[in-house]
Motif scaffolding. Structure first.
Motif, PDB file in Angstrom:
ATOM      1  N   ALA A  16       0.607  -1.141   0.234  1.00 26.41           N
ATOM      2  CA  ALA A  16       0.190   0.071   0.009  1.00 26.41           C
ATOM      3  C   ALA A  16       1.013   1.312   0.016  1.00 26.41           C
ATOM      4  O   ALA A  16       0.560   2.165  -0.740  1.00 26.41           O
ATOM      5  N   ALA A  17       1.761   1.124   0.908  1.00 26.07           N
ATOM      6  CA  ALA A  17       2.798   2.333   0.906  1.00 26.07           C
ATOM      7  C   ALA A  17       3.479   2.507  -0.455  1.00 26.07           C
ATOM      8  O   ALA A  17       3.667   3.738  -0.778  1.00 26.07           O
TER       9      ALA A  17
ATOM     10  N   VAL B  23       1.170   4.131  -2.727  1.00 27.85           N
ATOM     11  CA  VAL B  23       0.824   5.679  -2.230  1.00 27.85           C
ATOM     12  C   VAL B  23       2.165   6.795  -2.744  1.00 27.85           C
ATOM     13  O   VAL B  23       2.150   7.610  -3.297  1.00 27.85           O
TER      14      VAL B  23
END
Lengths: 380, 313
Positions: free
Chosen positions: B105-106, B109
């Motif tokens: 997820a990071a 992002v």
């Protein structure tokens, strides 16, 4: 572009000079897979001193650290050469556990060291526990390092119980590494095991673990769990000797367990805080051990290798072991300068407890991970 | 000019197709020869894969499923029930999933805006950003770990800078799960940015311009044109990163906590320190099956892409 050419020419010239100067000298092929501090010390101290004393020899040092099995691979090659009668291309192993591969001793791969072939072997102390094929020449022990700016002299622990109490009274000020990632952390754990089994390391014999001793391990886990929340960052254990020294160096913690040689060397280089002091527990010291050299029987330059073995056991080199690499001498204090002993008295003890390793280590490491490092109860 | 070139190449394709249909017998043997050559060329790597990966993997799986009772081997799931009934093993597996998903997820992002920026801007700053984004590619993992320890650690660079501007009470992520995520994200940036920008380059300027001509705003263009077209590269980046992170070793071992452990560290520990090769093998097979599933997703995505490309031609 010019610079590159110049450096090439310079390198070629250097090679030329060395090969000319090496003419007429018999090489001694030495293999080392120890840490950089040891290989550097050989390059900068032992080899120049030896070659000055024995101008007929030229020591060729090969570093096999981190390459496959290191010295064990070279010893296997020497064994293969012994069986086929070929040149093993090695004369001297800086450090080798000659018992790690049974075939080596079964085939008499190594020279038995006696006062006849290495006169200085008579000065080697009992504590090294050597077998005839081993040449112990430097030792090292885990000890406590603390920052005297923040830890006053009267609160410095002298026993393991006092150490536990100090850690609990000073949350976040102490750290040791995971026991499988470096001997300095392992010593903290094995010392807890010694503590709960009556402080008698002689009960721990290499081989199959004694069930009676193993049954007492949970007491050691309870002892170490009692300090777990008070370790650096609420129980954070770094993954090696060096990361622990780094935390101590930047002031994150004020007390650690550390290898004597690594700590002394870091102090000499000014890497640790000004107020760094070293001390050893008085009730039972932390574990340590010796490094053993070995010479293969088929060494092409056997005479030179034996001369080198005798040389590393001279008071001159043994003093350098203490002063330059922070190690322990392998020979008796009687033949070493008296002031040296005074200087390192608080650090160097005459008892160096050893941990048997093997199966014992597997149980020690697994027990620590499953009971001390984690909050999960496996039995539930 | 361009149009003429384009139509030329088109007509060539047409003529080639016609000749193949006109002379089926001549091309048949040629086709066979070509196919044989192709198989010959792929044989060495294929053989290597089968010998060094598939056969040992299958052997491993078979070994974990058999148990020998009085010397007679039989089928058994006991190794797996042992794994899943051990709270520490299960906790490590869950921890590995958590770290992997949070890291992924990071990564998106951080990398998605970076890729969009690099696709739609040019100039000196963009090329500097491009170089910076690729920089982690040239830094070995172990060096990165020690650099991060110095940067993120107590009294490290970040701590010092923060206290200089008056922020105290910094708690280091070092030796905590957060540090693993930071390290893994840093390491995954170049690859992810490369894949995503490559994917974005397939979105032609003319497509966006024509959408703009008919009155679409930026958000609509992003949602209706860019997002559907980038789904496939994003899935590729997702699955390849997943595989790398799930089995990662150096970063979780040097930056993470002693417990819980990610599967890579746990396996090494069980094999090398606890001296339990059987349990380590079971952990490896479980990890392998999870990764194989993600690998299947990747292969399917790539295969579909190839099929649609062929259709387009």
């Amino acid at each position: 572009m010019k610079i590159r050419w110049l450096s090439l020419v310079a390198a070629a010239l250097l090679v030329g000079v060395f090969s000319v100067s090496a003419q007429g000298r018999t090489p001694i092929y030495v293999y080392v897979d120890s840490d950089t501090n040891i290989s550097d010390w050989w390059t900068n101290t032992i080899i120049p001193a030896f070659e000055a004393e024995y101008p007929q020899y030229e020591v060729v040092l090969t570093i096999v650290r981190g390459v496959g099995g290191g010295n064990a691979d070279i010893a296997n090659r020497a064994l293969a050469a012994l069986q086929t009668g070929d040149d093993p291309q090695v004369d001297y192993f800086e450090t080798l556990n000659v018992e790690s591969v049974p075939a080596w001793l079964e085939n008499n791969l190594f020279v038995e060291i006696t006062p006849e072939n290495v006169p200085n072997i008579v000065n080697v102390i009992e504590a090294t526990n050597r077998i005839p094929q081993e040449i112990p020449y430097r030792g090292s022990q885990v000890l406590l390092a603390y920052n005297s700016e923040f830890v006053s002299e009267d609160e410095v622990p002298t026993t393991y119980a006092e150490l536990i109490a100090w850690i609990q009274a000073n949350p976040g000020e102490f750290v040791y590494n995971r026991p499988d990632r470096g001997g300095s952390g392992a010593a903290m754990v094995t010392r807890a095991i010694f503590e709960v089994t009556g402080r008698d390391p002689s009960r721990f014999v290499p081989g199959t673990p004694d069930p009676e001793l193993v049954a007492q391990f949970p007491e050691a886990w309870a002892l170490l769990s009692s300090i777990h929340p008070f370790i650096y960052e609420g129980g954070a254990y770094p993954a090696g000797n060096t990361p622990v020294l780094e935390l101590f160096a930047n002031g994150s913690v004020n007390m650690i367990t550390a290898w004597s040689d690594q700590a002394l060397q870091a102090i000499n280089r000014g890497l640790l805080p000004e107020g760094t002091r070293l001390t050893q527990l008085q009730d039972l010291p932390f574990t340590g051990g010796y490094a053993y050299s070995a010479i293969p029987v088929n060494a092409p330059n056997l005479e030179g290798a034996l001369a080198l073995a005798n040389f590393v056991l001279t008071p001159e080199i043994q003093t350098a072991v203490v002063e330059q690499i922070g190690g322990f001498p392998a020979i008796s204090w009687d033949v070493l300068p008296a002031e040296l002993q005074d200087q390192f008295n608080s650090v160097i003890t005459d008892t160096v407890p050893t941990w048997p390793g093997g199966e014992y280590s597997a149980l020690m490491v697994e027990g620590w991970y499953n009971n001390v490092a984690t909050n999960i109860d496996r039995s539930s | 000019m361009f149009r003429r070139l384009f139509s030329n190449s088109l007509s060539q394709v047409k003529t080639r197709r016609m000749t193949t249909t006109q002379a089926p017998t001549a091309s048949f043997s040629r086709k066979w020869r070509g196919a044989a050559l192709a198989y010959l060329l792929v044989a060495p790597p294929l053989l290597l894969m089968v010998l060094l990966i598939f056969i040992p993997a299958l052997q491993s799986i078979a070994r974990t499923l058999t148990i020998s009772v009085d010397g007679v081997p039989g089928f058994s799931l006991s190794r797996y029930t042992a794994f899943f009934s051990d709270p520490i093993s299960v906790n490590n597996l869950i921890f590995t999933f958590q770290v992997t998903l949070l890291t992924l997820a990071a990564i998106f992002v951080v990398c998605f805006p970076l890729a969009l920026y690099l696709r739609f801007s040019s100039g000196r700053i963009a090329s500097i950003v491009q170089i910076l984004a690729l920089f982690p590619l040239f830094v070995p993992g172990i060096i990165l770990c020690y650099a991060l320890i110095r940067f993120l650690g107590t009294r490290g660079t970040l701590d010092t800078v923060l206290s200089l501007i008056g922020i105290t009470g910094y708690r280091t992520p070092y030796l905590k799960p957060d540090a693993i995520i930071i390290g893994l994200v840093w390491e995954a940036i170049p690859f992810t940015v490369l894949v995503l920008t490559a994917g974005l380059r397939q979105v032609s300027d003319s497509l966006i311009e024509s959408a703009r001509d008919v009155g679409a705003d930026d958000w609509t263009i992003f949602r209706r044109i860019i997002l559907p077209l980038i789904a496939r590269p994003a899935l590729i980046a997702f699955s390849l990163n997943f595989l790398g992170i799930f089995g990662s070793y150096t970063i979780p071992y040097l930056l993470g906590p002693a417990a819980p452990q990610m599967m890579g560290v746990f396996m090494q520990q069980t094999f090398g320190q606890y001296r339990r090769p059987d349990e380590a093998e079971t952990q490896a097979v479980i990890t392998f099956i999870i990764c194989a599933f993600i690998g299947f997703l990747y292969v399917r995505t790539v295969a579909r892409q190839r099929i649609t490309h062929e259709k387009d031609e």
